[in-house]
Design an enzyme around this catalytic site. Structure first.
Site, PDB file in Angstrom:
ATOM      1  N   LYS A 275      88.152 -23.920  29.217  1.00  0.00           N
ATOM      2  CA  LYS A 275      87.771 -25.482  29.188  1.00  0.00           C
ATOM      3  C   LYS A 275      86.030 -25.704  29.570  1.00  0.00           C
ATOM      4  O   LYS A 275      85.917 -25.315  30.802  1.00  0.00           O
ATOM      5  CB  LYS A 275      88.478 -26.062  30.295  1.00  0.00           C
TER       6      LYS A 275
ATOM      7  N   GLU B  61      82.217 -18.930  41.169  1.00  0.00           N
ATOM      8  CA  GLU B  61      80.896 -18.880  41.398  1.00  0.00           C
ATOM      9  C   GLU B  61      80.373 -20.370  41.658  1.00  0.00           C
ATOM     10  O   GLU B  61      80.333 -21.271  40.714  1.00  0.00           O
ATOM     11  CB  GLU B  61      80.239 -18.553  39.839  1.00  0.00           C
TER      12      GLU B  61
ATOM     13  N   CYS C  48      71.803 -22.605  39.327  1.00  0.00           N
ATOM     14  CA  CYS C  48      72.541 -22.486  40.573  1.00  0.00           C
ATOM     15  C   CYS C  48      71.644 -21.421  41.587  1.00  0.00           C
ATOM     16  O   CYS C  48      71.636 -21.730  42.734  1.00  0.00           O
ATOM     17  CB  CYS C  48      73.892 -21.730  40.419  1.00  0.00           C
TER      18      CYS C  48
ATOM     19  N   GLU D 102      71.986 -29.043  47.694  1.00  0.00           N
ATOM     20  CA  GLU D 102      71.870 -28.697  46.321  1.00  0.00           C
ATOM     21  C   GLU D 102      71.369 -30.023  45.468  1.00  0.00           C
ATOM     22  O   GLU D 102      72.182 -30.833  45.377  1.00  0.00           O
ATOM     23  CB  GLU D 102      72.952 -27.927  45.800  1.00  0.00           C
TER      24      GLU D 102
HETATM   25  P1  NAP Z   1      81.573 -29.387  38.485  1.00  0.00           P
HETATM   26  O1  NAP Z   1      81.766 -30.797  38.546  1.00  0.00           O
HETATM   27  O2  NAP Z   1      82.421 -28.490  39.477  1.00  0.00           O
HETATM   28  O3  NAP Z   1      81.954 -28.897  37.092  1.00  0.00           O
HETATM   29  C1  NAP Z   1      82.262 -27.777  36.391  1.00  0.00           C
HETATM   30  C2  NAP Z   1      83.466 -27.510  35.902  1.00  0.00           C
HETATM   31  O4  NAP Z   1      84.856 -28.026  36.552  1.00  0.00           O
HETATM   32  C3  NAP Z   1      83.522 -28.498  34.737  1.00  0.00           C
HETATM   33  O5  NAP Z   1      84.213 -28.065  33.616  1.00  0.00           O
HETATM   34  C4  NAP Z   1      84.472 -29.781  34.932  1.00  0.00           C
HETATM   35  O6  NAP Z   1      84.917 -30.451  34.040  1.00  0.00           O
HETATM   36  C5  NAP Z   1      85.430 -28.933  35.820  1.00  0.00           C
HETATM   37  N1  NAP Z   1      86.146 -29.668  36.769  1.00  0.00           N
HETATM   38  C6  NAP Z   1      85.818 -30.807  37.481  1.00  0.00           C
HETATM   39  N2  NAP Z   1      86.779 -31.141  38.245  1.00  0.00           N
HETATM   40  C7  NAP Z   1      87.767 -30.200  38.450  1.00  0.00           C
HETATM   41  C8  NAP Z   1      89.209 -30.165  38.846  1.00  0.00           C
HETATM   42  N3  NAP Z   1      89.576 -30.983  39.758  1.00  0.00           N
HETATM   43  N4  NAP Z   1      89.874 -28.998  38.406  1.00  0.00           N
HETATM   44  C9  NAP Z   1      89.704 -28.095  37.748  1.00  0.00           C
HETATM   45  N5  NAP Z   1      88.206 -28.262  37.040  1.00  0.00           N
HETATM   46  C10 NAP Z   1      87.521 -29.313  37.272  1.00  0.00           C
HETATM   47  O7  NAP Z   1      79.872 -28.810  38.479  1.00  0.00           O
HETATM   48  P2  NAP Z   1      79.106 -29.380  37.900  1.00  0.00           P
HETATM   49  O8  NAP Z   1      78.265 -30.646  38.676  1.00  0.00           O
HETATM   50  O9  NAP Z   1      79.398 -29.751  36.432  1.00  0.00           O
HETATM   51  O10 NAP Z   1      78.001 -28.102  37.680  1.00  0.00           O
HETATM   52  C11 NAP Z   1      76.915 -28.115  38.723  1.00  0.00           C
HETATM   53  C12 NAP Z   1      77.602 -27.024  39.808  1.00  0.00           C
HETATM   54  O11 NAP Z   1      77.735 -25.596  39.148  1.00  0.00           O
HETATM   55  C13 NAP Z   1      76.217 -26.948  40.832  1.00  0.00           C
HETATM   56  O12 NAP Z   1      77.276 -26.755  42.091  1.00  0.00           O
HETATM   57  C14 NAP Z   1      75.978 -25.323  40.395  1.00  0.00           C
HETATM   58  O13 NAP Z   1      75.303 -24.598  41.577  1.00  0.00           O
HETATM   59  C15 NAP Z   1      77.127 -24.768  40.122  1.00  0.00           C
HETATM   60  N6  NAP Z   1      76.864 -23.489  39.401  1.00  0.00           N
HETATM   61  C16 NAP Z   1      77.055 -22.170  39.717  1.00  0.00           C
HETATM   62  C17 NAP Z   1      76.642 -21.162  38.896  1.00  0.00           C
HETATM   63  C18 NAP Z   1      76.685 -19.696  39.424  1.00  0.00           C
HETATM   64  O14 NAP Z   1      76.878 -18.954  38.739  1.00  0.00           O
HETATM   65  N7  NAP Z   1      77.087 -19.709  40.758  1.00  0.00           N
HETATM   66  C19 NAP Z   1      76.064 -21.314  37.730  1.00  0.00           C
HETATM   67  C20 NAP Z   1      76.096 -22.457  37.341  1.00  0.00           C
HETATM   68  C21 NAP Z   1      76.323 -23.747  38.101  1.00  0.00           C
HETATM   69  P3  NAP Z   1      84.350 -31.833  33.557  1.00  0.00           P
HETATM   70  O15 NAP Z   1      82.883 -31.910  34.169  1.00  0.00           O
HETATM   71  O16 NAP Z   1      84.359 -31.572  32.136  1.00  0.00           O
HETATM   72  O17 NAP Z   1      85.206 -33.079  34.001  1.00  0.00           O
END
Ligand code: NAP
Ligand code: MG
Length: 486
Positions: free
Chosen positions: A180, A255, A289, A386
Site C-alpha cells: 500500500k 521504520e 527520516c 520531527e
Molecule cells: P504516516 O502518516 O505514518 O504514513 C505512512 C504510511 O502509513 C502511508 O502509506 C499512510 O497512508 C499509512 N497509514 C496512515 N495511517 C495508517 C493506519 N492507521 N494504518 C495503516 N497505515 C496507515 O507517515 P508520513 O507522514 O507519510 O511519513 C513521514 C514519517 O515517516 C516521518 O515520521 C518519517 O521520519 C518516517 N519515515 C521513516 C523512515 C525510516 O526509514 N525510518 C523513512 C521514511 C520516512 P496514507 O498517507 O496514504 O493515508
C-alpha cells in the site's frame, strides 16, 4: 524533456488490473505546480481482502512456491533490468509525483531501488538453514522458510525506494506481498507492479493497492492472513500498527521517525562538515527520516561553522524539480508546508534565531526556504520534535566537553541516525559507540547501502531492520526438522 508515461492507475490484484470495489478514485498532484497528474483507484478494505487472499494463494500454490531460489533471483534481476532500460521514465514519474529534483531521483531513489533489487536477487539462492546435530539416530536441522504474506505500507518521501526496500528482500525470501503506497505518491508503486509482471513475477505475488492509511492500511494490518507488516512512516501510526498487530500476533517491522544529531568537534574539517550538513539537512527538502536536524557544535568553532554554513545554504537553488541545477524542490503537500511553517513560528517564539530562510518561497507549489535556526536549546520543540522539512537547528556544547556533546546528542526520543565529526581517531571510536542510534556516520553524512542494516533502536524510531542480512532474517522464519532414523 521526455513526456510523462503513466503506469496503469488501477489496483493490481492477482496479476490483474481493476477498479476499486466501490469504484472510488483519488487524484495525485505534482507538489511543484499543484497540478493534478492522474486519477488513481482508491482501494478499500474489500480490495485489501481480495489482495491478501490472492497473496495467500500465491504463497501456498502455483508457480511461486515451486520456483527455486535461483529462479526467484532471476526474476528480481529482470525487474532491475527493466528499471535500467526505462530509467528516464521512472525517474520522471517519481520526480513529478513526489516533487524530487530529477538528478537526485536518478542518483538516489532509482539507483538505490536497482541496487537493492540486484543485491537481494543475489541472496535468493543462498538462504541456507543449519544442520544442528543432536543425536546419532536423527538428522536435526533448521531451514529458512518465507515468513508468509507481507503487508508493506510505505510513506511518500522515498516512495519507490521504500517500496523496494521491503519488496526486494521479501520476494527474494519467497514471500508474497500486498503493497500500500502513500496516497500522496502512488505512481511509482504502480509502475513497480507493472514492471514486476513484465519481469515474470507470477500473479498474486506482488499486489499493489493504493488507498488511505486509515481504511486500506488499517485493513491490511488487521487481516488474519497477513503474516508480517513491514511499515515505514510516522511514530504515531507505527504505534497504532503495533497495537493492531497484537490481535493476530503478526510480525511487525517499524521504520519510524528521526531527529538526527550531528556532533562537530573543533578539530573537524569544518568545510567538509559544512558541505555534509547542508546536504544532510536539505536533501529531499529535509523530508528524510535520517535528515540532519540538530547540529551540536563545539563552542570554539561555532561562529565559524555558522558563518560558512549560512554561505553554503544560501547557494542552494530552490525551484521546480524538473529544471536543471535545482538542488531543492517543494515539500510534499500544502498540509506539510503549513506544518513546517508553524514549527518555524514556534522556533521564533521559543527564542531561537532564524539565521537564514524562515518562510515560504513563491506563491505556487509547496516551497519552503532552507531555514537555519541558531541559539537553539535542547528542550525547545524545534529541537525535540520531527519537523520533516528543510529546517536545521544549531546548538553548542562547551569547549572540550565530550560528555556534554554526547548527552545533548542523545537527548531525544529518536534513535535512527547520528553523526560525529572529528579528526581524532580515538574520539571517533568513543563517540560513535556512545551515540544512541541505529546508524552512526563518522566524518560523512547520509550514505546508506543495500548491504547495511538500517533501522532505529526502538521508541519513536521503531524496531526491526531493513536491508542487509538483517532483512533476510526479517522475511524468513526458521523451521526446525527432527528426522528420526529407523
Ligand atoms: P504516516 O502518516 O505514518 O504514513 C505512512 C504510511 O502509513 C502511508 O502509506 C499512510 O497512508 C499509512 N497509514 C496512515 N495511517 C495508517 C493506519 N492507521 N494504518 C495503516 N497505515 C496507515 O507517515 P508520513 O507522514 O507519510 O511519513 C513521514 C514519517 O515517516 C516521518 O515520521 C518519517 O521520519 C518516517 N519515515 C521513516 C523512515 C525510516 O526509514 N525510518 C523513512 C521514511 C520516512 P496514507 O498517507 O496514504 O493515508
Ligand atoms: Mg503526488
Amino acid at each position: 524533456m521526455s513526456e510523462v508515461v503513466l503506469p496503469n492507475t488501477q489496483l493490481l490484484i492477482n496479476g490483474d488490473w481493476g477498479d476499486a470495489a466501490d469504484g472510488h478514485r483519488f487524484t495525485t498532484v505534482n507538489p511543484a505546480t499543484e497540478a493534478p497528474i492522474a486519477e488513481v483507484a482508491l482501494g478499500g478494505a474489500a480490495d485489501i481482502d481480495r489482495a491478501v487472499r490472492a497473496a495467500h494463494r500465491a504463497l501456498e500454490s502455483g508457480r511461486w512456491p515451486a520456483m527455486t531460489g535461483a529462479e526467484r533471483g532471476r526474476v528480481l534481476n529482470r525487474l532491475a533490468a527493466i528499471f535500467r532500460e526505462r530509467m528516464d521514465e521512472i525517474v520522471l514519474l517519481e520526480s513529478i509525483d513526489a516533487g524530487k529534483p530529477l538528478a537526485a531521483t536518478r542518483r538516489q531513489d532509482v539507483a538505490a531501488a536497482i541496487d537493492t533489487l540486484e543485491h537481494f536477487a543475489g541472496w535468493a539462492d543462498k538462504l541456507a538453514g543449519e544442520v544442528i546435530p543432536v543425536r546419532h539416530d536423527a538428522l536435526t536441522f533448521s531451514r529458512k522458510a518465507p515468513v508468509g504474506v507481507v503487508g508493506a505500507i510505505v510513506p511518500w518521501n522515498f516512495p519507490l525506494m521504500n517500496a523496494v526496500w521491503k519488496t526486494a528482500p521479501a520476494l527474494a525470501c519467497g514471500c508474497t506481498v500486498v503493497l500500500k503506497p502513500a496516497q500522496l505518491t502512488p505512481l511509482s508503486a504502480l509502475w513497480l507492479g507493472q514492471a514486476a509482471l513484465e519481469a515474470g513475477l507470477p500473479p498474486g505475488v506482488l499486489n499493489i493497492v493504493p488507498g488511505s492509511g486509515t481504511d486500506a492500511g488499517a485493513a491490511l494490518v488487521s487481516h488474519p492472513l497477513v503474516n508480517k507488516i513491514a511499515f515505514t512512516g510516522s511514530p504515531q501510526v507505527g504505534r497504532g500498527i503495533m497495537r493492531a498487530a497484537a490481535e493476530n500476533v503478526t510480525h511487525v517491522g517499524l521504520e519510524l521517525g528521526g531527529k538526527a544529531p550531528i556532533v562537530i568537534f573543533a578539530d573537524a574539517d569544518i568545510n567538509r562538515a559544512v558541505r555534509a550538513t547542508t546536504a544532510g539537512a536539505f536533501f529531499n527538502a529535509g523530508q528524510v527520516c535520517s535528515a540532519a536536524t540538530r547540529v551540536v557544535v563545539e563552542d570554539s568553532v561555532h561562529d565559524e561553522y555558522v558563518e560558512r554554513l549560512t554561505e553554503r545554504v544560501k547557494s542552494l537553488r530552490v525551484g521546480n524539480p524538473l529544471e536543471d541545477g535545482v538542488s531543492m524542490g517543494p515539500v510534499i503537500s500544502r498540509g506539510a508546508m503549513e506544518g513546517i511553517l508553524k514549527y518555524i513560528d514556534i522556533g521564533r517564539s521559543e527564542g531561537a534565531k532564524v539565521a537564514l530562510g524562515g518562510g515560504r518561497c513563491g506563491k505556487q507549489g509547496y516551497y519552503v526556504a532552507p531555514t537555519l535556526f541558531v541559539d537553539a536549546h535542547e528542550e525547545m520543540k524545534i529541537v525535540q520534535e520531527e519537523i520533516f522539512g528543510p529546517v536545521l537547528t544549531i546548538l553548542r556544547f562547551r569547549e572540550n566537553d565530550e560528555d556534554e556533546a554526547v548527552r545533548i546528542a542523545n537527548n531525544s526520543i529518536y534513535s535512527l541516525a547520528s553523526a560525529v565529526w572529528t579528526r581524532d581517531i580515538n574520539r571517533a571510536h568513543r563517540v560513535s559507540s556512545r551515540l544512541h542510534s541505529g546508524m552512526v556516520w563518522v566524518n560523512t553524512y547520509g550514505p546508506t547501502d543495500a548491504r547495511l542494516p538500517w533501522g532505529g533502536l526502538g521508541g519513536a524510531s521503531g524496531i526491526g531492520r531493513d536491508l542487509g542480512r538483517a532483512a533476510l532474517e526479517a522475511y524468513t522464519e526458521r523451521r526446525t526438522v527432527w528426522m528420526q532414523f529407523d
